[in-house]
Design an enzyme around this catalytic site. Structure first.
Site, short mmCIF file in Angstrom:
data_model
loop_
_atom_site.label_atom_id
_atom_site.label_comp_id
_atom_site.label_asym_id
_atom_site.label_seq_id
_atom_site.Cartn_x
_atom_site.Cartn_y
_atom_site.Cartn_z
N LYS A 116 -6.82 3.30 -3.45
CA LYS A 116 -7.23 3.30 -2.04
C LYS A 116 -7.43 4.75 -1.61
CE LYS A 116 -5.19 2.00 2.46
NZ LYS A 116 -4.12 1.24 3.12
N ASP A 158 0.86 -1.19 0.00
CA ASP A 158 0.00 0.00 0.00
C ASP A 158 0.89 1.23 0.00
OD1 ASP A 158 -1.84 -2.05 0.40
OD2 ASP A 158 -3.01 -0.94 1.89
N LYS A 206 -10.28 0.39 -2.52
CA LYS A 206 -10.21 0.18 -1.08
C LYS A 206 -10.46 1.48 -0.33
CE LYS A 206 -7.01 -1.16 2.65
NZ LYS A 206 -5.68 -1.70 2.98
#
Lengths: 473, 289, 323
Positions: free
Chosen positions: C223, C160, C259
């Protein structure tokens, strides 16, 4: 992965529909002289109640009651006292909101989501808004004197909301009313009559006479009615205009429309698609200001239509009381026949029809969300109000072509514009001959915002300070 | 031998030009004592139709001008009228009789009324418009817009002050107008047309028909491209007013009904002669980033 | 610059031509995307939020949501002990109920990846590691790349990363693009989730542009947030990102995951997100491979609701583990 939403029905237990209803005259429910008629649920065809049909004599009694209440009580009452009655009514509508929402959904066929989130809260807001005007009329710019007895005839598409648009300003200005709800949707008006009783509204200030066209004619042509307010079809609006000709009656008419919803190539496309969907499928398209003509710039037409079709596939058509229903039932067999007939004409005239795939219930009156592409201004489906979930799609190349096509109609109620360019919005808003222009939004309503049309969409405004003019002298 | 005067031909005023009636008809206009004054053009149905077409053609340009500019144009009418005082005084006296002083007084009032309305051009929107505080993130503004083409039946008696009082409020907000002038007293209207032609009013903004009303006003009332009609000139004739209102319903014209008697033109006019021929347009726009 | 375009094509599997040739060409492309009207987008999100998900649909949604959770701890005070406890919770969220599914992943800082990997073993629960000088992203590129390589070397299945919001807001789109590409390359076999930190981008127009930038540069997931900046995930931000992945697939054939992370604490909220996934991106995204929740406290609420569905009783926090 399939995410099936389980049925989420709103309970009907909250409403208590009586087997039969009388008229509400002088603060009481009374029998009518005439026969009764049935109000049915458009989603199931189940008979909901027997409703009295008011004849001329019944209407006369209601007008007399309203006249008495005007001259003896309501017209004399200080504005601040009238205001408190209206505030009280607004509060009761809020308190009994769920009951009204369920009843409206059952009687009209519209989704509970809409009655709960739109019709009922905005109806309460109208009473709240006009309550505040009752003791401030000297600042309105429209005088302070009431007119007298208002005869009001409302349609079936927003029964309670149209009632509030009519009654709230009339009462705030010191008038009394005789209101006729539509014959297919009388039940929330009759529940409103109970609310008037709960609010201890003086008898005769609000009278509700149920019935069909003949009852409406009796209301608007009664010689002792000082002011006529009508929302409905342009055809009936014209008949009313003829009927009151040469009299002293004041008239406001809120009639049909064939609004253009104009999408430019620089529009916020996802929101524009929402606006198109909301513009024509909100309330099954039973909306006078519906964006029933989509004018989309040729350079983005394919993309917009692809997005629109994809979005339409997610519309949930079915049980109005299911909290996840987006599109409910067509209000009546008669209206369904009209929508079908015009849709068939659209096909015969060579437009291409596409409906969102959806399973329609076996009983009741249903029509799937539908678009017609390849429509030109010459097609009847581009000119006539269909008043159903049917969108006609036309294209344009330049702003001036969009303006020309948008204005090329005898109607002039509303219009929509979608573009990210500020100066273009203002140019379009100026050029569109329509009483309401929604730019980068559609079908928004507010008690403080005047609503009403140009040309054959009628005259007068409802809502806002402007809405007081019709009820003051 | 005294000089023979050159008589004026009184014509219609359509689209900025002065045509004779297309029908070729005229009618005799006498003065208040019954003496021949002129042969005025007797407007026909077709003239009424042409006038509507001219008014419609002029509407986009006129309504699209800035309010400031329209105010100046209307003010300019007053200036030119002031310049032609003797002609108006004569026309009023021929039609209405009375002394030079009363005619002068009527002319003063007419000019002052134009000036009064001229000033309204860029203020009416501020007085009748509204910013509306809707319950949501939206800019919401209501503004007045001109209704479109307005047919006006001018007062029968007050041939100058009455005429100006019904025409000025209609045009100052951006409408264009077809006026059916007083049938008995048309001459001030024709003179007024000459003023309009020599001021800054674009052709077609004001169109003036003379002649018997029954030849033109049913056409105007039923015409589907007329947006509104002012029946003031039918004061005291409820039957004809009713018939015209019925005809006007066919396209839902905004109708200003005839009063029971001709109004007192010296009274404060108020706003309603403007607001009766205005539409309210409400524009919504989201407020966001 | 030429190499950049070539790698863009390689990493995203779609030929973007000269779009990523320069700041100017990227700017032209990103600013040519349809705008987002804030009020309309928020109204649409709120409208979807009124869906009523009951009974069987709710049971389905709760289990799906559990399977989509990236169970997260990203604190300075994290220890191997804390991470091991979290991993146990991820594998078996409700020890009393063997039918309860595992979460999708555990999300930790890169220095704790090895611990997590060991604790999760062959459970199938992934290890996600934040990297690239998370959460601010303010470090030199080689530091960020080293951080990424460390995480992958330690066994991270998913990386991430954060974008350089400073560069993005200053219009240095190419710099952001190339940095994502570089991290993509450094991630090797690991899935790359690109954190936009939408709370700092402020406008939905920026969210849409950053989504496209990340997708074109090779992101596997986009995300919303680090969880360290308010506001973190919101329904309308996620709506705009779901529209972006939907449109991106339409154009390229390639599917990208979404996400939302931070601020999603209740089952009710999670279900609103799932409704939105279903109706905006489409049912294809209703899968842990394509949609995740970055969350910590959400899991216990999902478990309590799950128990309520099964027993008919409302549960309490004392009946669920606190890890």
């Amino acid at each position: 992965m399939v995410f099936e939403y389980a049925p989420a029905p709103e309970s009907r237990a909250i409403v208590d529909i009586k087997p039969s209803y009388g008229l509400f005259v002088n603060g009481e429910f009374v029998d009518a002289h005439g026969p009764s008629f049935k109000s049915i649920s458009p989603s199931t065809e189940e008979v909901l109640a027997e409703v009295a049909e008011a004849d001329e004599a019944d209407v006369d009694l209601a007008v007399k009651a309203a006249r008495r209440a005007h001259s003896r009580v309501w017209g004399q009452m200080p504005g601040r006292e009238r205001a408190k009655y209206l505030f009280r009514i607004a509060r009761i509508i809020q308190e009994r909101g769920r009951e009204l929402a369920v009843l409206e959904s059952i009687d009209n066929g519209k989704p509970i989501k809409e009655t709960r989130d739109v019709d009922v809260p905005i109806a309460a807001a109208h009473f709240f808004y006009y309550a505040g005007w009752a003791d401030k009329l000297e600042y309105s710019g429209h005088g302070t004197g009431s007119i007298g007895v208002a005869g009001q005839v409302i349609p079936w598409n927003f029964p309670l909301l149209m009632l509030s648009w009519k009654i709230a300003p009339a009462l705030a200005c010191g008038n009394t009313v005789v209101l006729k709800p539509a014959e297919t949707t009388p039940l929330t008006a009759l529940l409103f009559a109970e609310i008037c009783q709960q609010a201890d509204l003086p008898p005769g200030v609000v009278n509700i006479v149920t019935g069909a066209g003949e009852t409406g004619r009796a209301v608007v042509s009664h010689p002792d009615v000082d002011k006529v307010a009508f929302t409905g079809s342009t055809e009936v609006g014209k008949a009313i205009a003829r009927a009151v000709a040469g009299s002293d009656k004041r008239v406001t008419l809120e009639l049909g429309g064939k609004a253009a919803n104009i999408v430019f190539d620089d529009a916020p496309l996802d929101q524009a698609v929402e606006g198109i969907v909301n513009g024509i499928f909100f309330n099954q398209g039973h909306v006078c200001c519906a964006g029933s003509r989509l004018l989309v710039q040729e350079s983005v037409a394919d993309e917009v239509l692809a997005r629109l079709r994809r979005r339409m596939r997610t519309l949930r058509v079915g049980d109005p009381l299911d909290k996840n229903t987006d599109v409910g039932a067509i209000n009546s067999a008669e209206q369904l026949a009209k929508i079908r007939a015009l849709s068939e004409i659209g096909e015969q005239e060579g437009a291409e029809r596409w409906s969102a795939p959806c399973e329609l219930p076996d009983h009741g009156f249903w029509f799937p969300p539908t678009i017609f592409t390849g429509v030109t201004q010459a097609h009847r489906i581009a000119r006539e109000e269909i008043f159903g979930p049917v969108l006609s799609v036309l294209t344009f190349r330049t702003p001036s072509e969009a303006i020309e096509k948008a204005n090329n109609t005898p109607y002039g109620l509303s219009a929509g514009v979608w573009t990210e360019k500020g100066s273009r919005i203002l140019k379009m808003a100026n050029a569109l001959r329509a009483g309401v222009v929604w730019a980068n939004t559609f079908n928004k309503f507010d008690p403080s915002s005047p609503f009403g049309g140009y040309k054959e969409s009628g005259y007068g405004r409802e809502g806002g300070r402007h809405g007081l003019e019709a009820y003051l002298r | 031998m005294s000089r023979l005067d050159v008589r004026k031909t009184y014509k219609l005023f359509i689209g900025g030009a002065f045509p004779r009636s297309e029908s070729g008809h005229s009618y005799v206009v006498d003065d208040v004592r019954g003496r021949f004054v002129a042969n005025a053009a007797l407007a026909s149905r077709k003239d009424a139709r042409d006038a509507v077409a001219a008014a419609r053609k002029a509407f986009p340009g006129w309504s699209g001008r800035t309010a400031y500019n329209r105010g100046q144009v209307v003010y300019r009418i007053a200036e030119v009228m002031e310049d032609r005082r003797p002609q108006f005084v004569q026309a009023v006296r021929q039609g209405e009789g009375g002394t030079a002083a009363t005619a002068e007084k009527e002319l003063d009032a007419a000019i002052d009324r134009l000036v009064w309305y001229a000033g309204w051009a860029d203020k009416i929107a501020q007085v009748v418009g509204n910013a509306n505080p809707v319950a949501g993130p939206f800019f919401n503004l209501s503004t007045p817009e001109p209704t479109g083409v307005v047919a006006v039946v001018a007062p029968a008696e007050s041939s100058l002050l009455g005429l100006v009082s019904v025409v000025a409020p209609v045009i100052v907000t951006g409408n264009t107008v077809v006026v059916a002038a007083s049938a008995q007293r048309p001459l001030p209207a024709v003179t007024f047309a000459e003023v309009l032609a020599t001021s800054d009013v674009p052709g077609g903004v004001v169109n003036i028909l003379t002649g018997a009303l029954d030849r033109t006003i049913p056409t105007l009332a039923s015409h589907m491209d007329v947006n509104a009609i002012d029946l003031t000139g039918l004061a005291g004739d409820p039957e004809q007013g009713r018939a015209l209102e019925v005809a006007a319903a066919e396209n839902l014209k905004r109708v200003r009904r005839a009063p029971s008697a001709e109004p007192d033109w010296d009274a404060d006019p108020g706003l309603d002669r403007m607001t009766d021929f205005l539409e309210t347009k409400t524009v919504w726009h989201p407020i966001g980033v | 610059m030429v190499t950049s375009t070539a790698t863009a094509a390689a990493s995203s599997g779609h030929d973007w031509g000269d779009v990523a040739a320069s700041d100017a060409s990227l700017r032209r492309f990103l600013h040519g995307l349809p705008g987002v009207d804030q009020v309309g987008a928020e109204a649409r999100a709120a409208g979807l939020g009124t869906r009523s998900i009951k009974t069987t649909a709710k049971a389905f949604a709760l289990d799906l949501a559990i399977r989509m959770v990236d169970l997260t701890t990203l604190e300075g005070q994290d220890t191997p002990g804390k991470v091991r406890a979290l991993c146990a919770k991820a594998i078996r969220p409700d020890p009393s109920d063997p039918t309860c599914p595992s979460t999708a992943a555990v999300c930790v800082y890169s220095d704790l990846v090895a611990t997590a990997k060991e604790a999760l073993g062959s459970s199938g629960v992934h290890v996600a590691s934040v990297a690239t000088a998370f959460p601010s992203g303010r470090a030199a590129l080689d530091v960020k790349l080293a951080d990424t390589r460390d995480a992958v070397a330690a066994g991270a299945d998913e990386v991430d990363m954060v974008i350089d919001r400073g560069a993005f807001l200053a219009g240095r789109y190419l710099e952001v693009f190339e940095e994502i590409e570089a991290v993509r390359a450094a991630s090797g076999p690991a899935h790359l989730k690109v954190i936009l930190e939408t709370g700092e981008l402020q406008t939905y127009d920026n969210v849409r542009r950053a989504s496209w930038l990340a997708m074109m540069a090779g992101a596997n997931f986009i995300k919303t947030s680090t969880g360290k900046v308010q506001p973190a995930a919101t329904l309308p931000v996620t709506l705009v990102m779901l529209e972006a992945v939907r449109d991106y697939r339409e154009q390229t054939g390639r599917m990208i995951g979404v996400k939302p992370a931070g601020g999603i604490r209740t089952s009710k909220d999670a279900i609103k997100y799932l409704v939105m996934v279903n109706e905006v991106a489409g049912p294809d995204w209703l899968d842990p491979d394509w949609f995740r929740f970055g969350a910590s406290t959400l899991l216990n609420d999902l478990l309590m609701q799950r128990t309520k569905m099964q027993t008919g009783r409302y549960s309490g926090p004392d009946y669920f583990t606190l890890d």
